[in-house]
Design an enzyme around this catalytic site. Sequence first.
Site, PDB file in Angstrom:
ATOM      1  N   ASP A 130       9.558   2.282 -11.241  1.00 34.05           N
ATOM      2  CA  ASP A 130       9.330   3.632 -10.734  1.00 34.05           C
ATOM      3  C   ASP A 130       7.964   3.788 -10.073  1.00 34.05           C
ATOM      4  O   ASP A 130       7.460   4.888  -9.945  1.00 34.05           O
ATOM      5  CB  ASP A 130       9.472   4.646 -11.883  1.00 34.05           C
ATOM      6  CG  ASP A 130       8.435   4.407 -12.975  1.00 34.05           C
ATOM      7  OD1 ASP A 130       7.680   3.418 -12.887  1.00 34.05           O
ATOM      8  OD2 ASP A 130       8.374   5.224 -13.919  1.00 34.05           O
ATOM      9  N   CYS A 189       5.767  11.376  -7.108  1.00 33.68           N
ATOM     10  CA  CYS A 189       7.111  11.052  -7.600  1.00 33.68           C
ATOM     11  C   CYS A 189       7.284  11.450  -9.052  1.00 33.68           C
ATOM     12  O   CYS A 189       8.334  11.909  -9.472  1.00 33.68           O
ATOM     13  CB  CYS A 189       7.385   9.554  -7.465  1.00 33.68           C
ATOM     14  SG  CYS A 189       7.820   9.070  -5.797  1.00 33.68           S
ATOM     15  N   CYS A 246       4.960  -9.390   8.777  1.00 36.60           N
ATOM     16  CA  CYS A 246       4.858  -8.864   7.406  1.00 36.60           C
ATOM     17  C   CYS A 246       3.801  -9.624   6.609  1.00 36.60           C
ATOM     18  O   CYS A 246       3.787 -10.861   6.583  1.00 36.60           O
ATOM     19  CB  CYS A 246       6.218  -8.987   6.697  1.00 36.60           C
ATOM     20  SG  CYS A 246       6.162  -8.554   4.943  1.00 36.60           S
ATOM     21  N   CYS A 249       5.862 -11.676   3.506  1.00 33.93           N
ATOM     22  CA  CYS A 249       6.892 -12.726   3.595  1.00 33.93           C
ATOM     23  C   CYS A 249       6.797 -13.612   4.833  1.00 33.93           C
ATOM     24  O   CYS A 249       7.546 -14.574   4.941  1.00 33.93           O
ATOM     25  CB  CYS A 249       8.295 -12.116   3.511  1.00 33.93           C
ATOM     26  SG  CYS A 249       8.806 -11.176   4.954  1.00 33.93           S
TER      27      CYS A 249
HETATM   28 ZN    ZN Z   1       8.412  -9.005   4.467  1.00 37.12          ZN
END
Ligand code: ZN
Length: 259
Positions: A130, A189, A246, A249
């Site tokens: 969360d 949140c 990114c 990754c």
């Molecule tokens: Zn990525």
Amino acid sequence: MAGLTDSQLLRYSRHILLPQIGIEGQETLARSHVLIVGAGGLGSPAALYLAASGVGRLTICDGDTVDLTNLQRQIGHATSRIGQPKPDSIRFALADLNPEVGVIAVDGRMDENRLLPYVTDADVVVDASDNFSTRHAINRVCIARRKPLVSGAVVRFDGQVAVFDLRRADSPCYHCLFPAEGEDHDTRCAVMGVFAPLAGIIGCTQAAETLKILLDMGQSLNHRLLLLDGLAMTWRTIRLNKDTSCGACSATPQPAAYA
Ligand SMILES: [Zn+2]
């Protein structure tokens, strides 16, 4: 493998009747290990369905204790277990549902170092957490260990679910979709409402995607983000592509810690 016992053949008979699963698929599930990070609104239905389905081992991590305000949607817990650590509470529910499942309950908030051995040993990782720092930590370890990541989130009447199949080099990751790692959004949140059944719908979708990956069945949500508008009860699909710049990754050497 000794095969399924008579009692297992009965317990899983409605799965075994499905030609896409059958006895062989059910045996595959019995040999599988799923890591679920978060034993709350999403982790509860995901864990209950994965246990009922006969996934052999489930590791469930959470740092919270069961609170009265959780029980409106976190169906793995119960009034009688208020105050208990959530991993222990949900392990009790899962053992009652299906004692054949080996459940490892891990108490405490997860960072990359704590996640690493569990992710390494898992076949699929379910992100039912969360907060953004945990979500990004899970993502980084799943990239490093090339594990399929099944991600879900709910707030108010909105839900979303995606699969990042990080076994594949062309798969997007969570960070491609949400590059920001700020914590300020988390605070907001925490005080927003959640329509209870939305947690069930999204958590069950995560369980379904997990089983499909374990059984190599159908088409996973990899490269797709599903967005649910619970008030209109409509789903939208957004195509996800890998972000070639990114920071998590793409073209970055793995940290030495993972070598
Ligand atoms: Zn990525």
